[in-house]
Structures are given as C-alpha cells and as structure tokens.
Design a protein around this motif. Structure first.
Motif, PDB file in Angstrom:
ATOM      1  N   LYS A  68       0.731  -1.189  -0.143  1.00 36.20           N
ATOM      2  CA  LYS A  68       0.131  -0.047  -0.026  1.00 36.20           C
ATOM      3  C   LYS A  68       0.981   1.221   0.058  1.00 36.20           C
ATOM      4  O   LYS A  68       1.970   1.515   0.782  1.00 36.20           O
ATOM      5  CB  LYS A  68      -0.889   0.065   1.091  1.00 36.20           C
ATOM      6  CG  LYS A  68      -1.945   1.181   1.211  1.00 36.20           C
ATOM      7  CD  LYS A  68      -1.225   2.351   2.115  1.00 36.20           C
ATOM      8  CE  LYS A  68      -2.169   3.691   2.189  1.00 36.20           C
ATOM      9  NZ  LYS A  68      -1.869   4.464   3.194  1.00 36.20           N
ATOM     10  N   GLY A 111      -7.891   7.743   5.909  1.00 34.03           N
ATOM     11  CA  GLY A 111      -6.700   7.076   6.171  1.00 34.03           C
ATOM     12  C   GLY A 111      -7.380   5.510   5.870  1.00 34.03           C
ATOM     13  O   GLY A 111      -6.371   4.631   6.242  1.00 34.03           O
ATOM     14  N   ASP A 120      -5.430   2.061   4.457  1.00 33.88           N
ATOM     15  CA  ASP A 120      -4.703   1.031   5.040  1.00 33.88           C
ATOM     16  C   ASP A 120      -5.517  -0.090   5.346  1.00 33.88           C
ATOM     17  O   ASP A 120      -4.977  -1.153   5.331  1.00 33.88           O
ATOM     18  CB  ASP A 120      -4.245   1.576   6.497  1.00 33.88           C
ATOM     19  CG  ASP A 120      -3.026   2.704   6.249  1.00 33.88           C
ATOM     20  OD1 ASP A 120      -2.484   2.769   5.382  1.00 33.88           O
ATOM     21  OD2 ASP A 120      -2.877   3.643   7.466  1.00 33.88           O
TER      22      ASP A 120
HETATM   23 MG    MG Z   1      -2.431   7.528   5.584  1.00 34.13          MG
END
Ligand code: MG
Ligand code: ASP
Length: 408
Positions: A7, A151, A154
């Motif tokens: 990632k 976020g 992830d």
């Molecule tokens: Mg991030």
C-alpha cells in the motif's frame, strides 16, 4: 514465490515522478517472481481538496454524494500507476473498490467491509498481472459507492491481504517504521524492528499516527503479517507488526506514546452514594463525549471527588454538562484544566516484570514533574501531567528505560 499486498499512501504517489518511482518498486518485486497487489491512496492533498469543493457548495453535503466525490481521488491514482507500470513493460490492471467487489455496509463516510469477492483479482494474478486497487472505497449491497473513513486505504490493503491470504501486507509511507517515540520530541528515538499488534494498537490510539487503527485491528483479527516501510528509502526492513513469540523474551518497554489532546474535569464534594459515578458520567456519555481516564477518591466527610479526562475539543461542552450535574447533586465545586497531556509507557514485557510503574514514577519525580492522574492496563501505564512537561517527561522516560539503545 510469495503473494504481497503493497500500500502506498498519498505522499508516496503525490506527483507523477513519485508514481513512476512506485511503479519501479512494484516491478522489481514482480520481476523477483512474486505476485503483487498494490493499493493506493489519492495524491496527497487531493481528498482534502475535494472535500473543500463540496463545502463551497453546502455546509452539510449529502453523504452519499460525498463518497461519490472523494473516491475519485483514488480512481486517478490507480489509472496513473497502471499506466506507469505499462510504460516500463509491466502488465497491470486497475480496479475501483466496486469493481473488485469490496462489499461494505451502507454507512457513508465510515463504512465497514463485510466481504471481498476477489475472483477477478485472483484471475489477473494468475495471468501474471499486477493488480492495482483503489484504497479507501467499497460498494454497498445496492451498488452505492462507500468510503471507509479518513486514512482508510490502510484498511483496504489489510482487507485485501486477508481475503487473498497474502504472505505479507506492506504499508509504504513517509516514515521508515514505528519508533520508540516521536523523533520530533526525542531525537534519540529508535526504529523498532518488531512490535506486537497489541502494542501497536496502544501506540496508535495514543497518538503515534502511523497506521489507521482499524487496519491494525483488522490485521490482528485475521492474522495478516503487517509491515510499515518507507517508500523513499529502498532496502530498509521497516517495522514488522506481529504476534508475541513464545520463548523470545520481550523487551520490557517498547515505546512511549503521548497525547496532547487531553483535558480533565473534577467534581468535588459529591455526596458519596451508590449511583454517583453513573449520575456524573451518564449525561457526558449521552452527549457523545468520550471519557478516557477516571479517578474517584473518597474524603473522610462522606463525600467523594471525581476526576475524568476528555478530548480537549470537548472540554467546554463537558464542563457545561458537569456544572449542571453538580447543581443537581449538591456538589461543592467543579474545576477543570485543559493544559494537560497524557504520557504512556507501552510494552507487553510489563506483564512479566514488576517495578516498571515505580521506575516510571521515580523518573518523573526526579525531574520535578507532578503526576496528576495514573491509569494502568496489562501492557501500559499512563500518567497525566502539565503540558509544559511533555518533552521533558518523554525524554526522561526514554532514557530511564534505555529505549535509545540498540536491542540485544
Ligand atoms: Mg494514511
Ligand atoms: N485518501 C483518503 C484520505 O486522505 C484515504 C487514505 O489516504 O488512506 O483519507
């Protein structure tokens, strides 16, 4: 031959040159014979830019349309990365979350993944292609586009790794791993080779914002070996987030986390009766204010003092509620302080070593730092201190527990 999910976050794909750099790294791995699935974020700043556009139109944009809007950021990067891979002779194909079939619930803006149907991804891998997946997004039962929270890429990476039973999920970011503490506060902070899931959760929720917390929970639950690495320095091993190994003696303390976002409130002289804690914290909970530490102390006049901490942003709101409660209960007074911080020692080795807490308190007292509150769990000890002591406290503890020295 291994199956690796990689990632790359927003800074790692922030420019065309950086996307080309990612393509080179992916190709190296592919050329070494491994199957590679790449999950990417939007180019840095892009998600915020899109949110800003929406807010120019409406203060409260429709959440469904918000998800349609912000997922375009990742759609741009999957296409560009696939093109960059083609340009260097590496077969690749991009997929949005819906195309993979990352199935989520319908909670727009904070959806949870229910299932991943990775049939097409598997077929591509089998055909020798690199598969490039848009992070942060999925699709609900009715075909609506959803997102997993800020976020969230992830979590996409970890979920893909779990669904494909990958050998490792590698999170490339702008730091080269998880540190014993924030290097901006203690320059002697050291990168950890390993940390357990439990410790990482404590470090993440206490303010070391390396990974989205949900992705760590997810990886722990589904046994996904997770590694944090730098996308800028090649050859580093990063930090492996793993399970506790039997037989290997764990370091007593792995790190020091801290949180500057704290405030505390105290209600004094409350009649000491059953139900008091509930009467004080009930209205706070109803207002959706999260309470972290709680301390109750009994005085010798049949009253009690009750202190708790909340997020600094909710201090004023909590104070107002507590003042109303104080009047109802006939408490003596309400006081508060929003200039406090929480410092925490984290380490699974605490379980088997006595004396850690007293060493912590001794260290702080030697520096003349007054401890205002203490709380403990199996693998962590937290103290609340005046915010002016944050740097001094973290450094003194880092030193006292030898965290700057290399592991034997
Ligand atoms: Mg991030
Ligand atoms: N682009 C999304 C965000 O900025 C998701 C991610 O980067 O993980 O929050």
């Amino acid at each position: 031959m291994a199956l690796i999910v990689q990632k790359y976050g927003g800074t790692s794909v922030g420019t065309v040159e950086r996307i080309q750099n990612v393509a080179r790294r992916v190709k190296l791995r592919r050329d070494a014979g491994d199957d590679v699935v790449v999950v990417v974020s939007a180019m840095s700043g892009e998600t915020n830019r899109l949110i800003g556009l929406a807010h120019e139109i409406s203060e409260h944009p429709d959440l469904r349309e918000m998800d349609v809007l912000v997922t375009t950021g990742e759609q741009v990067t999957i296409a560009l990365l696939s093109m960059a891979l083609h340009a260097i002779g590496c077969d690749a194909r991009s997929y949005t979350g819906a195309q993979v079939r990352i199935l989520t619930d319908s909670a727009h803006g904070k959806a949870r993944i229910n299932d991943i149907d990775a049939l097409r991804v598997r077929a591509d891998l089998k055909a020798g292609r690199v598969v490039v997946v848009a992070g942060f997004q999925g699709v609900d039962e009715d075909g609506n586009i959803t997102t997993l929270g800020r976020g969230g890429s992830d979590t996409t990476a970890v979920a893909m790794a779990a669904a494909l039973k990958a050998d490792e999920c590698q999170i490339f970011t702008d730091v080269d791993g998880v540190y014993t503490t924030d290097p901006r506060v203690e320059p002697r902070a050291r990168k950890l080779d390993r940390i357990t899931f439990e410790e990482m959760l404590e470090m993440a929720s206490l303010g070391s914002k390396v990974l989205q917390i949900r992705s760590v929970e997810f990886a722990g639950k589904y046994n996904v070996p997770l590694r944090v690495l730098s996308s800028f320095d090649e050859g580093g091993e990063g930090t492996l987030i793993t399970f506790e190994e039997e037989g290997v003696e764990a370091a007593k303390i792995s790190g020091i986390a801290f949180n500057r976002d704290e405030a505390k409130l105290t209600i004094r002289g409350v009649p000491d009766q059953p139900g008091v804690a509930y009467k004080i914290l009930g209205p706070i909970g109803e207002a959706n204010i999260e309470v972290d530490m709680i301390v109750q102390n009994i005085a010798n006049d049949d009253t009690t003092d009750f202190t708790f901490t909340v997020n600094r942003g909710e201090y004023d709101k909590a104070m107002k509620i507590l003042q109303e409660t104080a009047e109802e209960l006939g408490a003596r007074e309400v006081i508060g302080d929003d200039k406090i911080v929480k410092i925490s020692l984290v380490g699974v080795g605490m379980r088997s070593h006595a004396g850690i807490a007293s060493r912590m308190f001794e260290t702080l007292s030697k520096e003349g730092i007054n401890i205002q509150m203490i709380s403990t769990s199996e693998i962590k000890i937290s103290v609340v201190v005046d915010e002016k002591y944050l740097e001094l406290g973290v450094r003194a503890l880092h030193d006292a527990f030898d965290l700057g020295e290399a592991e034997e």
